[in-house]
Write an enzyme that holds these catalytic residues in place. Structure first.
Site, PDB file in Angstrom:
ATOM      1  N   LEU A  10      70.525 -51.906  40.157  1.00  0.00           N
ATOM      2  CA  LEU A  10      69.812 -51.764  38.881  1.00  0.00           C
ATOM      3  C   LEU A  10      70.124 -52.918  37.930  1.00  0.00           C
ATOM      4  O   LEU A  10      69.712 -52.916  36.774  1.00  0.00           O
ATOM      5  CB  LEU A  10      70.143 -50.413  38.218  1.00  0.00           C
ATOM      6  CG  LEU A  10      69.789 -49.184  39.064  1.00  0.00           C
ATOM      7  CD1 LEU A  10      70.047 -47.893  38.281  1.00  0.00           C
ATOM      8  CD2 LEU A  10      68.329 -49.215  39.519  1.00  0.00           C
ATOM      9  N   GLY A  11      70.846 -53.914  38.415  1.00  0.00           N
ATOM     10  CA  GLY A  11      71.182 -55.069  37.579  1.00  0.00           C
ATOM     11  C   GLY A  11      70.048 -56.087  37.544  1.00  0.00           C
ATOM     12  O   GLY A  11      68.968 -55.870  38.108  1.00  0.00           O
ATOM     13  N   GLN A  12      70.335 -57.232  36.891  1.00  0.00           N
ATOM     14  CA  GLN A  12      69.304 -58.263  36.704  1.00  0.00           C
ATOM     15  C   GLN A  12      68.716 -58.722  38.039  1.00  0.00           C
ATOM     16  O   GLN A  12      67.499 -58.787  38.202  1.00  0.00           O
ATOM     17  CB  GLN A  12      69.907 -59.472  35.960  1.00  0.00           C
ATOM     18  CG  GLN A  12      68.870 -60.534  35.612  1.00  0.00           C
ATOM     19  CD  GLN A  12      69.495 -61.882  35.234  1.00  0.00           C
ATOM     20  OE1 GLN A  12      70.675 -62.118  35.462  1.00  0.00           O
ATOM     21  NE2 GLN A  12      68.702 -62.751  34.649  1.00  0.00           N
ATOM     22  N   ARG A  36      75.165 -45.492  38.320  1.00  0.00           N
ATOM     23  CA  ARG A  36      74.458 -44.487  37.525  1.00  0.00           C
ATOM     24  C   ARG A  36      72.970 -44.665  37.734  1.00  0.00           C
ATOM     25  O   ARG A  36      72.508 -45.776  37.987  1.00  0.00           O
ATOM     26  CB  ARG A  36      74.715 -44.715  36.025  1.00  0.00           C
ATOM     27  CG  ARG A  36      76.009 -44.166  35.543  1.00  0.00           C
ATOM     28  CD  ARG A  36      76.251 -44.507  34.072  1.00  0.00           C
ATOM     29  NE  ARG A  36      77.538 -45.173  33.923  1.00  0.00           N
ATOM     30  CZ  ARG A  36      77.706 -46.462  33.707  1.00  0.00           C
ATOM     31  NH1 ARG A  36      76.652 -47.260  33.579  1.00  0.00           N
ATOM     32  NH2 ARG A  36      78.896 -46.997  33.605  1.00  0.00           N
ATOM     33  N   TYR A 142      86.555 -62.880  35.867  1.00  0.00           N
ATOM     34  CA  TYR A 142      85.353 -62.949  36.707  1.00  0.00           C
ATOM     35  C   TYR A 142      85.502 -64.076  37.737  1.00  0.00           C
ATOM     36  O   TYR A 142      85.264 -63.889  38.933  1.00  0.00           O
ATOM     37  CB  TYR A 142      84.149 -63.186  35.797  1.00  0.00           C
ATOM     38  CG  TYR A 142      82.823 -63.315  36.492  1.00  0.00           C
ATOM     39  CD1 TYR A 142      82.225 -62.221  37.107  1.00  0.00           C
ATOM     40  CD2 TYR A 142      82.129 -64.527  36.494  1.00  0.00           C
ATOM     41  CE1 TYR A 142      80.984 -62.328  37.718  1.00  0.00           C
ATOM     42  CE2 TYR A 142      80.891 -64.646  37.098  1.00  0.00           C
ATOM     43  CZ  TYR A 142      80.321 -63.545  37.711  1.00  0.00           C
ATOM     44  OH  TYR A 142      79.091 -63.671  38.307  1.00  0.00           O
ATOM     45  N   LYS A 146      85.779 -64.010  41.813  1.00  0.00           N
ATOM     46  CA  LYS A 146      84.765 -64.708  42.617  1.00  0.00           C
ATOM     47  C   LYS A 146      85.423 -65.630  43.654  1.00  0.00           C
ATOM     48  O   LYS A 146      85.007 -65.669  44.805  1.00  0.00           O
ATOM     49  CB  LYS A 146      83.797 -65.489  41.720  1.00  0.00           C
ATOM     50  CG  LYS A 146      82.794 -64.593  40.992  1.00  0.00           C
ATOM     51  CD  LYS A 146      81.884 -63.860  41.979  1.00  0.00           C
ATOM     52  CE  LYS A 146      80.983 -62.848  41.333  1.00  0.00           C
ATOM     53  NZ  LYS A 146      80.273 -61.985  42.288  1.00  0.00           N
ATOM     54  N   ILE A 172      71.121 -67.068  36.005  1.00  0.00           N
ATOM     55  CA  ILE A 172      69.802 -66.701  36.523  1.00  0.00           C
ATOM     56  C   ILE A 172      68.901 -66.301  35.356  1.00  0.00           C
ATOM     57  O   ILE A 172      69.273 -65.459  34.536  1.00  0.00           O
ATOM     58  CB  ILE A 172      69.908 -65.515  37.525  1.00  0.00           C
ATOM     59  CG1 ILE A 172      70.923 -65.828  38.643  1.00  0.00           C
ATOM     60  CG2 ILE A 172      68.541 -65.171  38.093  1.00  0.00           C
ATOM     61  CD1 ILE A 172      70.518 -66.899  39.622  1.00  0.00           C
TER      62      ILE A 172
HETATM   63  N1  SER Z   1      75.589 -65.753  34.947  1.00  0.00           N
HETATM   64  C1  SER Z   1      76.957 -65.464  35.203  1.00  0.00           C
HETATM   65  C2  SER Z   1      77.727 -65.268  33.953  1.00  0.00           C
HETATM   66  O1  SER Z   1      77.382 -65.893  32.981  1.00  0.00           O
HETATM   67  C3  SER Z   1      77.577 -66.585  35.985  1.00  0.00           C
HETATM   68  O2  SER Z   1      77.705 -66.233  37.288  1.00  0.00           O
HETATM   69  O3  SER Z   1      78.657 -64.518  33.949  1.00  0.00           O
END
Ligand code: SER
Length: 319
Positions: A10-12, A36, A142, A146, A172
């Site tokens: 359900l994400g981008q 959810r 993050y 990764k 994106i």
């Molecule tokens: N678009 C992502 C962010 O800004 C980068 O992977 O967290």
């Protein structure tokens, strides 16, 4: 026959990828899942949906068994800026989630696609034309998850023969579902504000270059890499991919070509700015081009035209 499970559906990226893959492989062969049930009700009528928390390894295994899954596209993750608000939660979801998916894949002989990110780079990384193999010392949670995810996917391939593949996505840009808590999100928000109010206050400073990609190219990247001949893949995980590199003033100037009254101002967010400053300006994606024919269709100018057109339609704004 492909039987695909998408986490974070359900994400981008997930909302659009689900529809894209359902067109390619048939509705009932693409199982969407998320923590959810939320968002557009119509989405749930397009094919199977399951509630799934990626911290629940048994839950992942049960769904894979139920639908005879042979490929997992693991998108569930907390993005860069949001992860800095709650690094502990981000570690759990991003790190344990990836580990759980890989374990289920190992036991079930399932292929896995996991996106990495430009966030996998950091201090000491060459910022221009960043090579495929280079220094990776990110200073965000993050980014840490990764890099670890990239290594774990490599490990599961070498050690257990799991067919793992992945790309390092840049920011994106898309008009269907908003991104949730990333540093590159300004490049999406700006289009909404340009169409609605003809002005935008950027939280990223002028002059800050980052790689970006329009959604149709991102969907094609995932599909093409998963379909690529494995014999041609020297790398497997974490291919650098990019479509364009720009800074806020360049994007504003491009929007102004179509909305001349558009005004840009700045109210820089120190947290997101420091994340952006730690990322490359532009990636060298020649390995992806050579090994599986990566070739994006949209550049800054064609992306801006399409974004303004499609988003105006969605928001019912006359241009
Ligand atoms: N678009 C992502 C962010 O800004 C980068 O992977 O967290």
């Amino acid at each position: 026959m492909k039987r695909i499970l998408i986490t974070g559906a359900l994400g981008q990226i997930g909302t659009e990828l689900t529809m894209y893959l359902r067109k390619q492989y048939g509705k009932s062969n693409v199982i969407a899942s998320s923590r959810r049930k939320r968002g557009d009700e119509n989405f749930f009528e397009t094919g199977p949906f399951e509630i799934l928390n990626v911290n629940d390894v048994q839950g992942i295994a049960d769904i894979c068994k139920k639908y005879k899954i042979n490929q997992i596209i693991h998108l569930a993750a907390i993005l860069s800026a949001k992860a800095e608000d709650n690094p502990q939660e981000a570690y759990k979801i991003n790190m344990n989630g990836t580990y759980n998916v890989l374990e289920v894949a190992r036991e079930g002989g399932i292929a896995v696609f996991t996106p990495s990110s430009i966030a996998a780079f950091g201090a000491g990384t060459p910022v221009d034309n960043t090579p495929q193999d280079t220094i990776q010392r990110p200073n965000t949670m993050y980014g840490v998850t990764k890099v670890a995810g990239e290594l774990l996917c490599d490990y599961y391939y070498w050690k257990f023969g799991v067919d793992t593949r992945g790309v390092r996505f840049p920011g994106i840009i898309s008009y269907k579902t908003l991104p949730g808590g990333g540093t590159t999100d300004y490049a999406v928000h700006i289009f909404y504000e340009a169409l609605k109010n003809k002005k935008y206050t950027s939280f990223i400073k002028a002059g800050t270059f980052m790689d970006m990609m329009y959604m149709p190219d991102a969907l094609k990247a995932i599909h093409d890499l998963m379909e690529a001949n494995p014999d041609k893949l020297r790398y497997r995980n974490a291919f650098n991919v990019t479509a364009m590199s720009f800074e806020p003033e360049m994007l504003a100037a491009e929007i102004k070509k179509h909305i001349p009254e558009f005004e840009m101002s700045y109210d820089v967010d120190p947290v997101r700015q420091s994340i952006a400053d730690s990322w490359p300006n532009s990636l060298d994606d020649s390995c992806a081009r050579q090994e599986w024919g990566w070739c994006p269709k949209y550049d800054l100018s064609s992306m801006t035209i399409d974004m303004l057109h499609k988003l105006a339609e969605k928001l019912k704004i006359k241009q």
